[in-house]
Write a protein that holds these residues in place. Structure first.
Motif, PDB file in Angstrom:
ATOM      1  N   VAL A 162      -2.264   2.157  11.031  1.00 52.26           N
ATOM      2  CA  VAL A 162      -2.209   0.223  11.306  1.00 52.26           C
ATOM      3  C   VAL A 162      -0.682   0.047  12.146  1.00 52.26           C
ATOM      4  O   VAL A 162      -0.643  -0.615  12.505  1.00 52.26           O
ATOM      5  N   ALA A 163       0.358   0.869  12.073  1.00 56.82           N
ATOM      6  CA  ALA A 163       1.212   1.089  12.220  1.00 56.82           C
ATOM      7  C   ALA A 163       1.393   1.354  13.760  1.00 56.82           C
ATOM      8  O   ALA A 163       1.851   0.680  14.435  1.00 56.82           O
ATOM      9  N   SER A 164       0.528   1.920  15.022  1.00 59.25           N
ATOM     10  CA  SER A 164       0.344   2.643  15.666  1.00 59.25           C
ATOM     11  C   SER A 164      -0.868   0.740  16.621  1.00 59.25           C
ATOM     12  O   SER A 164      -0.911   0.717  17.526  1.00 59.25           O
ATOM     13  N   LEU A 165      -1.580   0.756  15.547  1.00 56.81           N
ATOM     14  CA  LEU A 165      -2.843  -1.147  16.139  1.00 56.81           C
ATOM     15  C   LEU A 165      -1.330  -1.737  16.046  1.00 56.81           C
ATOM     16  O   LEU A 165      -1.551  -2.919  17.003  1.00 56.81           O
ATOM     17  N   ASP A 166      -0.352  -1.486  15.545  1.00 55.62           N
ATOM     18  CA  ASP A 166       0.742  -3.387  15.786  1.00 55.62           C
ATOM     19  C   ASP A 166       1.976  -2.213  17.131  1.00 55.62           C
ATOM     20  O   ASP A 166       2.309  -3.970  17.992  1.00 55.62           O
ATOM     21  N   LYS A 167       1.812  -1.151  16.902  1.00 54.10           N
ATOM     22  CA  LYS A 167       2.068  -1.004  18.368  1.00 54.10           C
ATOM     23  C   LYS A 167       2.041  -1.303  19.490  1.00 54.10           C
ATOM     24  O   LYS A 167       2.219  -2.054  20.313  1.00 54.10           O
ATOM     25  N   ALA A 168       0.599  -1.020  19.764  1.00 55.36           N
ATOM     26  CA  ALA A 168       0.034  -1.735  21.010  1.00 55.36           C
ATOM     27  C   ALA A 168      -0.803  -2.957  21.100  1.00 55.36           C
ATOM     28  O   ALA A 168      -1.107  -3.802  21.739  1.00 55.36           O
ATOM     29  N   SER A 169       0.029  -3.257  19.901  1.00 58.16           N
ATOM     30  CA  SER A 169      -0.254  -5.144  19.842  1.00 58.16           C
ATOM     31  C   SER A 169      -1.576  -5.833  20.208  1.00 58.16           C
ATOM     32  O   SER A 169      -2.418  -6.434  20.423  1.00 58.16           O
ATOM     33  N   ARG A 170      -2.406  -5.232  18.671  1.00 57.39           N
ATOM     34  CA  ARG A 170      -3.962  -5.356  18.786  1.00 57.39           C
ATOM     35  C   ARG A 170      -4.260  -5.841  17.335  1.00 57.39           C
ATOM     36  O   ARG A 170      -3.137  -5.691  16.374  1.00 57.39           O
ATOM     37  N   THR A 171      -5.424  -6.473  17.627  1.00 54.94           N
ATOM     38  CA  THR A 171      -5.173  -7.834  16.691  1.00 54.94           C
ATOM     39  C   THR A 171      -5.971  -6.537  15.292  1.00 54.94           C
ATOM     40  O   THR A 171      -5.796  -7.886  14.191  1.00 54.94           O
ATOM     41  N   GLU A 172      -7.016  -6.175  15.372  1.00 50.35           N
ATOM     42  CA  GLU A 172      -7.245  -5.617  14.302  1.00 50.35           C
ATOM     43  C   GLU A 172      -6.294  -5.124  13.024  1.00 50.35           C
ATOM     44  O   GLU A 172      -6.983  -5.026  11.359  1.00 50.35           O
ATOM     45  N   GLY A 173      -4.675  -4.909  13.107  1.00 51.99           N
ATOM     46  CA  GLY A 173      -4.246  -4.661  12.014  1.00 51.99           C
ATOM     47  C   GLY A 173      -3.870  -5.546  10.803  1.00 51.99           C
ATOM     48  O   GLY A 173      -3.647  -5.662   9.976  1.00 51.99           O
ATOM     49  N   SER A 174      -3.780  -6.743  11.384  1.00 50.89           N
ATOM     50  CA  SER A 174      -3.823  -8.461  11.210  1.00 50.89           C
ATOM     51  C   SER A 174      -5.235  -9.077  10.580  1.00 50.89           C
ATOM     52  O   SER A 174      -4.957  -9.628  10.088  1.00 50.89           O
ATOM     53  N   LEU A 198     -10.192  -2.950   5.540  1.00 52.03           N
ATOM     54  CA  LEU A 198     -11.220  -3.728   4.295  1.00 52.03           C
ATOM     55  C   LEU A 198      -9.637  -4.807   4.262  1.00 52.03           C
ATOM     56  O   LEU A 198      -9.737  -5.602   4.603  1.00 52.03           O
ATOM     57  N   SER A 199      -8.315  -4.032   3.541  1.00 50.85           N
ATOM     58  CA  SER A 199      -7.357  -5.370   3.695  1.00 50.85           C
ATOM     59  C   SER A 199      -6.242  -5.211   5.184  1.00 50.85           C
ATOM     60  O   SER A 199      -6.130  -4.714   6.092  1.00 50.85           O
ATOM     61  N   ARG A 200      -6.138  -6.585   5.464  1.00 46.24           N
ATOM     62  CA  ARG A 200      -5.862  -6.375   6.535  1.00 46.24           C
ATOM     63  C   ARG A 200      -4.691  -7.563   6.801  1.00 46.24           C
ATOM     64  O   ARG A 200      -4.148  -8.534   5.146  1.00 46.24           O
ATOM     65  N   ALA A 201      -3.373  -7.643   7.382  1.00 47.39           N
ATOM     66  CA  ALA A 201      -2.328  -8.675   7.165  1.00 47.39           C
ATOM     67  C   ALA A 201      -2.349 -10.385   6.878  1.00 47.39           C
ATOM     68  O   ALA A 201      -2.075  -9.985   5.504  1.00 47.39           O
ATOM     69  N   LEU A 202      -3.401 -10.845   7.479  1.00 48.52           N
ATOM     70  CA  LEU A 202      -3.453 -11.966   6.891  1.00 48.52           C
ATOM     71  C   LEU A 202      -4.837 -12.318   5.901  1.00 48.52           C
ATOM     72  O   LEU A 202      -4.984 -13.216   5.620  1.00 48.52           O
ATOM     73  N   TYR A 203      -5.035 -11.080   5.832  1.00 52.17           N
ATOM     74  CA  TYR A 203      -6.180 -11.042   3.926  1.00 52.17           C
ATOM     75  C   TYR A 203      -6.144  -9.385   3.743  1.00 52.17           C
ATOM     76  O   TYR A 203      -7.087  -8.883   3.660  1.00 52.17           O
ATOM     77  N   PRO A 204      -4.504  -9.680   2.535  1.00 50.97           N
ATOM     78  CA  PRO A 204      -4.492  -8.147   2.366  1.00 50.97           C
ATOM     79  C   PRO A 204      -5.382  -7.680   0.836  1.00 50.97           C
ATOM     80  O   PRO A 204      -5.893  -8.928  -0.017  1.00 50.97           O
ATOM     81  N   LYS A 205      -4.793  -6.294   0.153  1.00 51.68           N
ATOM     82  CA  LYS A 205      -6.044  -6.459  -0.615  1.00 51.68           C
ATOM     83  C   LYS A 205      -6.057  -7.163  -1.800  1.00 51.68           C
ATOM     84  O   LYS A 205      -6.971  -6.937  -3.078  1.00 51.68           O
ATOM     85  N   GLN A 258      -3.404   7.376   1.514  1.00 51.92           N
ATOM     86  CA  GLN A 258      -2.442   7.211   2.046  1.00 51.92           C
ATOM     87  C   GLN A 258      -2.078   7.012   3.510  1.00 51.92           C
ATOM     88  O   GLN A 258      -1.069   5.724   4.112  1.00 51.92           O
ATOM     89  N   ASP A 259      -1.875   7.688   4.448  1.00 58.36           N
ATOM     90  CA  ASP A 259      -1.546   8.057   5.879  1.00 58.36           C
ATOM     91  C   ASP A 259      -2.509   7.074   6.721  1.00 58.36           C
ATOM     92  O   ASP A 259      -2.003   6.263   7.851  1.00 58.36           O
ATOM     93  N   VAL A 260      -3.583   6.236   6.327  1.00 54.82           N
ATOM     94  CA  VAL A 260      -4.082   5.247   6.851  1.00 54.82           C
ATOM     95  C   VAL A 260      -3.253   4.127   6.980  1.00 54.82           C
ATOM     96  O   VAL A 260      -3.564   3.408   8.120  1.00 54.82           O
ATOM     97  N   LYS A 261      -1.889   4.269   6.523  1.00 55.20           N
ATOM     98  CA  LYS A 261      -0.728   2.763   6.872  1.00 55.20           C
ATOM     99  C   LYS A 261      -0.106   3.268   8.262  1.00 55.20           C
ATOM    100  O   LYS A 261      -0.183   2.181   9.105  1.00 55.20           O
ATOM    101  N   LYS A 262      -0.514   4.323   8.923  1.00 52.77           N
ATOM    102  CA  LYS A 262       0.051   5.202  10.218  1.00 52.77           C
ATOM    103  C   LYS A 262      -1.007   4.564  11.190  1.00 52.77           C
ATOM    104  O   LYS A 262      -0.351   4.199  12.211  1.00 52.77           O
TER     105      LYS A 262
END
Length: 487
Positions: A360-372, A24-31, A354-358
């Motif tokens: 997001v880190a995996s999405l960013d590492k894979a250059s996927r847009t779903e993290g942001s 629900l929270s993403r880098a361009l629309y955070p919590k 708390q581990d959900v942030k991991k």
């Protein structure tokens, strides 16, 4: 302001990405901009809570918001929805933690010679008892007016290991306590001892002090942060309510939290002369740091389940289901979080939220847009929702706010078909300017300069069908833009 009234400047810290509340929270629309309880976002709730402080003896000004460039129009839109307006929106050129952010606010507050009492709060917290919050904050303002730095300490109701603690001593007639020390996040045994002691409180990250007092304390304990932040602020540029510190100068600012830079130093070095006091807050506070915290503050059924949206829960216990765009059904779950969005679904053990942030880190590492990005992407002029796509085509639903305009632009690799669903569209299509109403359409050939404007008083909605060899958002050449974007 009456002669005896205290001048208060709300400072809302609206940065942060909220990765533990993905998807629900993403880098361009955070919590902080999400509605997780009630009818208002956490940011809107923070603003309204601070405005409620106004009353006899206290005048509250328009808020100073500290955030980043990418969220600036989102901040303005959300304030307008609750009939608010910022005094200034300080746009950090880079993330440097909370100490430089508060320093920017203090410099802005004193730029015209004033010295208001700053009430600093994160934008992503929630409070159940608004009256108790206001009463505690008024005590803090009164103490800060005398020159103290005041922090709100949360009265603990369990042995929490995820928060830092404040060790206090004594209390005056108003219940304001002296801060003896700040304590790092404890293990369970220590947390249980703190709870039994009664003199320990959770660190809320909310504090109150005069702007000049903060600048003096920072200059004493961390002159490196103070000097470089001042250098960045000195070369700031302004554009309406937007204040942009010098980019290269701000990147040189050391990254440090308010706690480490100043708060912990004050009681540890009492000879410096900066006293920290604490007002207890017992108001159903939560920092909503992860999905488990959202479950805790939600309404539960008899089995401890909580839900949002179109959710059906059977034979489950202590489970959270958050449905956003479709029916979500859960059967036989225990202590589980299920969060559904149009383009991603999270299923997690609630104790591991708390581990959900991991992820997001995996999405960013894979250059996927779903993290942001969400499927629905917010823009200064409105939003678009990519509702379907395939080889060489993409279909978007687009909403343009009244009187708003997209940039004058051109695409090298795609053509576009526009169909008006509701409202009126003013379309620049090459050398033509067309007015289109409901059910009318136009075709924008590849390479044609074009623009979409909503000249009306109601939102404009269109369906856009893109076709071509490349459909990425970076295939845009902008010639004119109302929002300062070049790409």
């Amino acid at each position: 302001m009456t002669q005896s009234a205290l001048s208060v400047l709300p400072v809302i810290m609206a940065g942060g990405s909220g990765t533990r509340l993905w998807p629900l929270s993403r880098a361009l629309y955070p919590k902080q901009f999400l509605i997780l309880s009630g009818n208002q976002s956490l940011f809107q709730q923070a603003h309204l809570r601070l405005q409620a402080l106004a009353g006899e003896g206290v005048e509250v000004g328009k808020p100073c918001i500290v955030g980043n460039e990418e969220h600036r129009f989102l901040v303005l839109d959300q304030l307008r929805e609750v009939k608010g307006e910022p005094a200034s929106l300080l746009l950090e050129p880079a993330g440097r933690n909370t100490a430089p952010a508060v320093t920017l606010a203090a410099l802005q507050a004193t730029a015209d010679g004033a010295d208001p009492i700053l009430v600093v709060t994160p934008a992503d917290q929630t409070v159940v008892d608004a009256a108790a919050y206001t009463a505690a904050l008024r005590k803090a303002v009164s103490a800060a007016a005398l020159g103290d730095i005041v922090i709100l300490g949360i009265t603990p109701d369990k042995p929490e290991t995820g928060f830092g603690y404040i060790r206090t001593s004594g209390a005056d007639a108003q219940g304001v306590r002296d801060v003896a020390a700040f304590v790092e996040k404890p293990n369970l045994e220590k947390a249980q001892a703190y709870l039994a002691d009664g003199g320990y409180f959770w660190n809320s990250g909310m504090f109150v002090m005069r702007a000049s007092r903060w600048l003096a304390a920072l200059g004493h304990f961390r002159p490196d942060i103070a000097e470089v932040t001042k250098a960045s602020f000195a070369v700031r540029t302004t554009d309406a309510q937007f204040v942009r510190p010098g980019k290269e100068e701000f990147k040189a600012v050391p990254s440090e939290s308010v706690d480490y830079a100043v708060m912990e130093q004050c009681p540890a070095k009492p000879d410096a002369g900066f006293k920290v006091r604490m007002v207890p807050l017992d108001a159903g506070w939560s920092d909503l740091g992860a999905w488990d915290a959202v479950w805790q503050v939600s309404e539960h059924d008899a089995a401890g389940n909580a839900s949002q949206g179109d959710a059906l829960i059977e034979d489950s216990r202590n489970t959270l289901v958050h449905a956003n765009s479709r029916l979500v059904a859960a059967v036989g779950l225990d202590n589980v979080v299920v969060v559904e969005t149009p383009d991603a679904v999270l299923v997690a053990d609630r104790s591991r939220s708390q581990d959900v942030k991991k992820i997001v880190a995996s999405l960013d590492k894979a250059s996927r847009t779903e993290g942001s990005l969400h499927r629905r992407v917010h823009r200064p002029w409105g939003w678009y929702d990519s509702i379907d796509m395939g080889p060489r085509f993409q279909v978007k639903r687009i909403m343009v706010k009244p009187k708003a305009s997209l940039s004058l632009q051109m695409h090298h690799h795609r053509a576009e078909h526009w169909i008006v669903v509701s409202g009126t569209a003013e379309v620049t299509n090459g050398d033509q300017v067309l007015m289109l109403s409901e059910n009318q359409s136009t075709y924008i050939p590849l390479g044609t300069v074009h623009r979409l404007v909503n000249p009306g008083a109601i939102p404009l909605e269109i369906i856009e069908v893109q076709s071509g060899s490349y459909l990425g958002e970076d295939d845009i050449v902008r010639f004119q833009d109302n929002y300062g974007r070049s790409a």
